[in-house]
Design a protein around this motif. Structure first.
Motif, PDB file in Angstrom:
ATOM      1  N   GLN A 403      39.395  40.614  39.781  1.00 22.78           N
ATOM      2  CA  GLN A 403      39.109  39.270  39.290  1.00 22.78           C
ATOM      3  C   GLN A 403      39.996  38.961  38.087  1.00 22.78           C
ATOM      4  O   GLN A 403      40.203  39.784  37.213  1.00 22.78           O
ATOM      5  CB  GLN A 403      37.637  39.155  38.898  1.00 22.78           C
ATOM      6  CG  GLN A 403      37.246  37.781  38.397  1.00 22.78           C
ATOM      7  CD  GLN A 403      35.744  37.632  38.275  1.00 22.78           C
ATOM      8  OE1 GLN A 403      35.062  37.396  39.277  1.00 22.78           O
ATOM      9  NE2 GLN A 403      35.217  37.775  37.075  1.00 22.78           N
ATOM     10  N   LYS A 405      40.185  35.777  35.540  1.00 27.13           N
ATOM     11  CA  LYS A 405      39.766  34.476  35.034  1.00 27.13           C
ATOM     12  C   LYS A 405      40.870  33.890  34.155  1.00 27.13           C
ATOM     13  O   LYS A 405      41.420  34.577  33.304  1.00 27.13           O
ATOM     14  CB  LYS A 405      38.476  34.602  34.238  1.00 27.13           C
ATOM     15  CG  LYS A 405      37.250  34.952  35.061  1.00 27.13           C
ATOM     16  CD  LYS A 405      36.005  34.976  34.185  1.00 27.13           C
ATOM     17  CE  LYS A 405      34.746  35.246  34.994  1.00 27.13           C
ATOM     18  NZ  LYS A 405      33.535  35.284  34.126  1.00 27.13           N
ATOM     19  N   LEU A 414      40.030  30.388  38.959  1.00 28.90           N
ATOM     20  CA  LEU A 414      40.608  31.588  39.564  1.00 28.90           C
ATOM     21  C   LEU A 414      41.751  31.161  40.478  1.00 28.90           C
ATOM     22  O   LEU A 414      41.844  30.009  40.890  1.00 28.90           O
ATOM     23  CB  LEU A 414      39.552  32.345  40.378  1.00 28.90           C
ATOM     24  CG  LEU A 414      38.249  32.721  39.687  1.00 28.90           C
ATOM     25  CD1 LEU A 414      37.283  33.364  40.688  1.00 28.90           C
ATOM     26  CD2 LEU A 414      38.493  33.666  38.521  1.00 28.90           C
ATOM     27  N   ASP A 420      40.802  36.541  44.522  1.00 27.19           N
ATOM     28  CA  ASP A 420      39.758  35.696  43.935  1.00 27.19           C
ATOM     29  C   ASP A 420      39.440  34.495  44.816  1.00 27.19           C
ATOM     30  O   ASP A 420      38.350  33.920  44.695  1.00 27.19           O
ATOM     31  CB  ASP A 420      40.202  35.202  42.555  1.00 27.19           C
ATOM     32  CG  ASP A 420      39.968  36.235  41.464  1.00 27.19           C
ATOM     33  OD1 ASP A 420      39.078  37.086  41.631  1.00 27.19           O
ATOM     34  OD2 ASP A 420      40.675  36.183  40.437  1.00 27.19           O
ATOM     35  N   ARG A 423      36.663  35.968  47.922  1.00 29.14           N
ATOM     36  CA  ARG A 423      35.780  36.936  47.257  1.00 29.14           C
ATOM     37  C   ARG A 423      34.864  37.669  48.231  1.00 29.14           C
ATOM     38  O   ARG A 423      34.514  38.833  47.995  1.00 29.14           O
ATOM     39  CB  ARG A 423      34.969  36.232  46.170  1.00 29.14           C
ATOM     40  CG  ARG A 423      35.848  35.659  45.072  1.00 29.14           C
ATOM     41  CD  ARG A 423      35.085  35.369  43.799  1.00 29.14           C
ATOM     42  NE  ARG A 423      34.044  34.371  43.961  1.00 29.14           N
ATOM     43  CZ  ARG A 423      33.254  33.951  42.960  1.00 29.14           C
ATOM     44  NH1 ARG A 423      33.400  34.451  41.740  1.00 29.14           N
ATOM     45  NH2 ARG A 423      32.333  33.021  43.180  1.00 29.14           N
ATOM     46  N   ASN A 497      38.756  38.676  30.695  1.00 32.03           N
ATOM     47  CA  ASN A 497      38.707  39.732  31.715  1.00 32.03           C
ATOM     48  C   ASN A 497      38.558  41.098  31.048  1.00 32.03           C
ATOM     49  O   ASN A 497      39.560  41.798  30.827  1.00 32.03           O
ATOM     50  CB  ASN A 497      39.986  39.677  32.552  1.00 32.03           C
ATOM     51  CG  ASN A 497      40.192  38.333  33.227  1.00 32.03           C
ATOM     52  OD1 ASN A 497      39.512  38.006  34.189  1.00 32.03           O
ATOM     53  ND2 ASN A 497      41.120  37.534  32.713  1.00 32.03           N
TER      54      ASN A 497
END
Length: 554
Positions: A403, A405, A414, A420, A423, A497
């Motif tokens: 992931q 961000k 994302l 991402d 998912r 993150n």
């Protein structure tokens, strides 16, 4: 590296792409998908340059009549197995001409593999044909070699001898190998700078190089070579357009391999290659291109791109595309030390959600039916983990798995082009790796033009959840031009993150040493690529312990 779950192509140790299996593959027009393509598109994609009935009886050009050096694109080797390795070259005395300067004639090429660089002890030799139908490329699956051996190879055509390459075979099945040193590279836009990274990598002591995609770019390259800024030799106009046809893609591969540093790194190390998007077209997904074109027409373009990619890479005959389809994902081994599951995350993926780009995830992106790998490749991967007996399970692939961000907020954006944006598919792999007990899971990634080191979390939204593996992204060779140590978004990314351990925006590669106790990753970087000759240094080093996932700085 020993393959698992796929048959070996039925050919002799000096097989080249003119055997029965390759002729049949070349004539096969990928009926499952080809039947959806119009007759006009079919003619454009498949009747020009494809072997037809009797085409292998094309006139022969005696090698003695080749008056200019034909090995302008160098040599390469790839996909080492315990008893064999694939060696490659492509004849092109005029590499910037559509036919490479050899017209429609075939040429016989001899080859030899030796234990020493002077070729005093030759252990294998033979001949192969450079066929116009395959862009005069030559590939030889050299068999009967010793496991864990180091070799030298070269080709001859008439009075001309190619540069010599160095390669090696993998350790034997069940071998308790104690170490392996690999490197990962990606994203080498020719027009964005010099291949200084490859010059340094050619001098590194590594066993194998993984190229994780964007080997070339489809964008036009002007007469100055973009950021390279040639002042004495102008590039021809054939490169100043986007690649769409088989001829375009062949010429673009020739342009890239005209670079001496790229030729040097191929000659120095065996490669394991996989593609991302730019080898065909930016951000394509399956049969959908970036601009929403007619899928039938895009598949014609994809067929041309896939065909040229195979012709210009050290891939075995059984990877020859069939129309717009090619089985590129594959499994390789390095004794009991490592299993490599090489992915293809472009050919089978669902179209990006919300029109691609950055977006807050929602019902469209989180639809469980969405996939990056396709169902068959996903099952193959998870089943492979379940059957693995390797200490390290390494997954070379293209786009960010962890992931990422882009905002410090509860509704962070994302990337819809990375995992991402898929998912549910990522969740199935995380669950599959955990259920299979995939030991020491290591993901190698390209695409993003920065170096990252991630802890792979069972739940990326819960920093306290279990760490299941490690992801290393290898930055770019040139793409993005000169980078900076701390990109503008560095602080935001590190705060958004918490599983992100490292973020660097310079160009370079990642070098990984796998051992029985741990794996060490060194992020090797250069300060500039728009001017040649930059030095290389190590930006950061990390270790992850076998049996104890998670990165710690060294």
């Amino acid at each position: 590296m020993a393959p698992s779950g796929r048959p070996r192509p039925p050919s002799a140790h000096d097989s080249a792409p003119h055997g029965t299996e390759l002729r049949a593959a070349a004539r096969h027009l990928a009926r499952r998908r080809f039947l959806t393509v119009t007759a006009a598109a079919a003619a454009l994609a498949f009747t020009t340059g494809l072997p037809a009935r009797g085409a292998f009886a094309a006139p022969e050009l005696p090698a003695a009549r080749i008056t200019h050096a034909p090995f302008t694109l160098g040599v390469a080797s790839g996909d080492p197995l315990p008893d064999s390795v694939l060696i490659w070259t492509r004849l092109a005395p005029a590499p910037f001409e559509a036919d490479g300067g050899l017209g429609r004639q075939r040429v016989e090429v001899s080859w030899e593999v030796a234990l020493d660089e002077s070729f005093a002890v030759v252990v294998r030799r033979g001949t192969a044909l450079a066929l116009p139908e395959y862009g005069h490329s030559v590939r030889v699956d050299v068999r009967g070699l010793a496991p864990g051996g180091r070799y030298h190879y070269r080709f001859r055509a008439g009075a001309w001898t190619s540069p010599a390459g160095r390669t090696r075979t993998a350790p034997g099945p069940g071998s308790e190998t104690t170490s392996l040193r690999l490197a990962a590279v990606a994203c080498q836009a020719y027009h964005d700078g010099y291949y200084t990274v490859h010059r340094h990598l050619a001098r590194e002591d590594v066993d194998v190089v993984f190229h994780l995609g964007d080997y070339l770019y489809e964008h036009p390259v002007d007469s100055a070579g973009g950021a390279r800024g040639y002042t004495d030799v102008a590039l021809p106009d054939v490169f100043d357009r986007e690649t769409t046809t088989l001829t375009d893609y062949r010429l673009r591969h020739a342009l890239y391999k005209s670079d001496p540093d790229l030729r040097a790194v191929h000659a120095a190390h065996p490669f394991v290659v996989t593609w991302d998007d730019h080898e065909t077209e930016n951000n394509y997904a399956g049969a959908a291109d970036e601009n929403g074109s007619d899928p039938e027409q895009f598949l014609v373009r994809r067929a041309a791109a896939y065909r040229a990619y195979w012709e210009n890479q050290p891939l075995r005959a059984d990877r020859l595309p069939r129309g717009p389809d090619a089985r590129l994902y594959r499994r390789l081994h390095w004794g009991t030390l490592a299993q490599f599951d090489v992915l293809d995350t472009r050919q089978y993926r669902s179209d990006q959600a919300y029109g691609d780009g950055l977006h807050v995830p929602g019902p469209e992106s989180d639809d469980p039916a969405r996939t990056l790998t396709g169902d068959a490749q996903e099952r193959w991967l998870i089943d492979g983990w379940a059957a693995s007996t390797a200490l390290w399970n390494v997954m070379p692939q293209q786009v960010c798995f962890s992931q990422r961000k882009f905002d410090v907020s509860d509704r962070a954006r994302l990337s819809m082009d990375a995992w991402d944006g898929y998912r549910a598919g990522r969740g199935r792999l995380v669950a599959g790796a955990k259920a299979a007990g995939a030991a020491n899971w290591l993901v190698l990634t390209g695409d993003v033009h920065v170096g990252y080191a991630f802890d792979i979390k069972e739940d990326f939204d819960d920093p306290a959840s279990a760490t299941l593996g490690t992801e290393l992204t290898c930055t770019s060779v040139t793409s993005g031009r000169d980078g900076t140590e701390r990109p503008a978004n560095w602080d935001t990314f590190m705060r958004a993150n918490p599983h992100l351990r490292f973020h660097d925006g310079r160009r370079g590669f990642v070098r990984v040493e796998l051992g029985r106790a741990n794996a060490r990753a060194d992020f090797r970087v250069v300060p500039a690529v728009t001017t040649p000759g930059a030095p290389v240094s190590t930006a950061a080093s990390f270790v992850t312990e076998a049996g104890s996932p998670g990165l710690r700085p060294v």
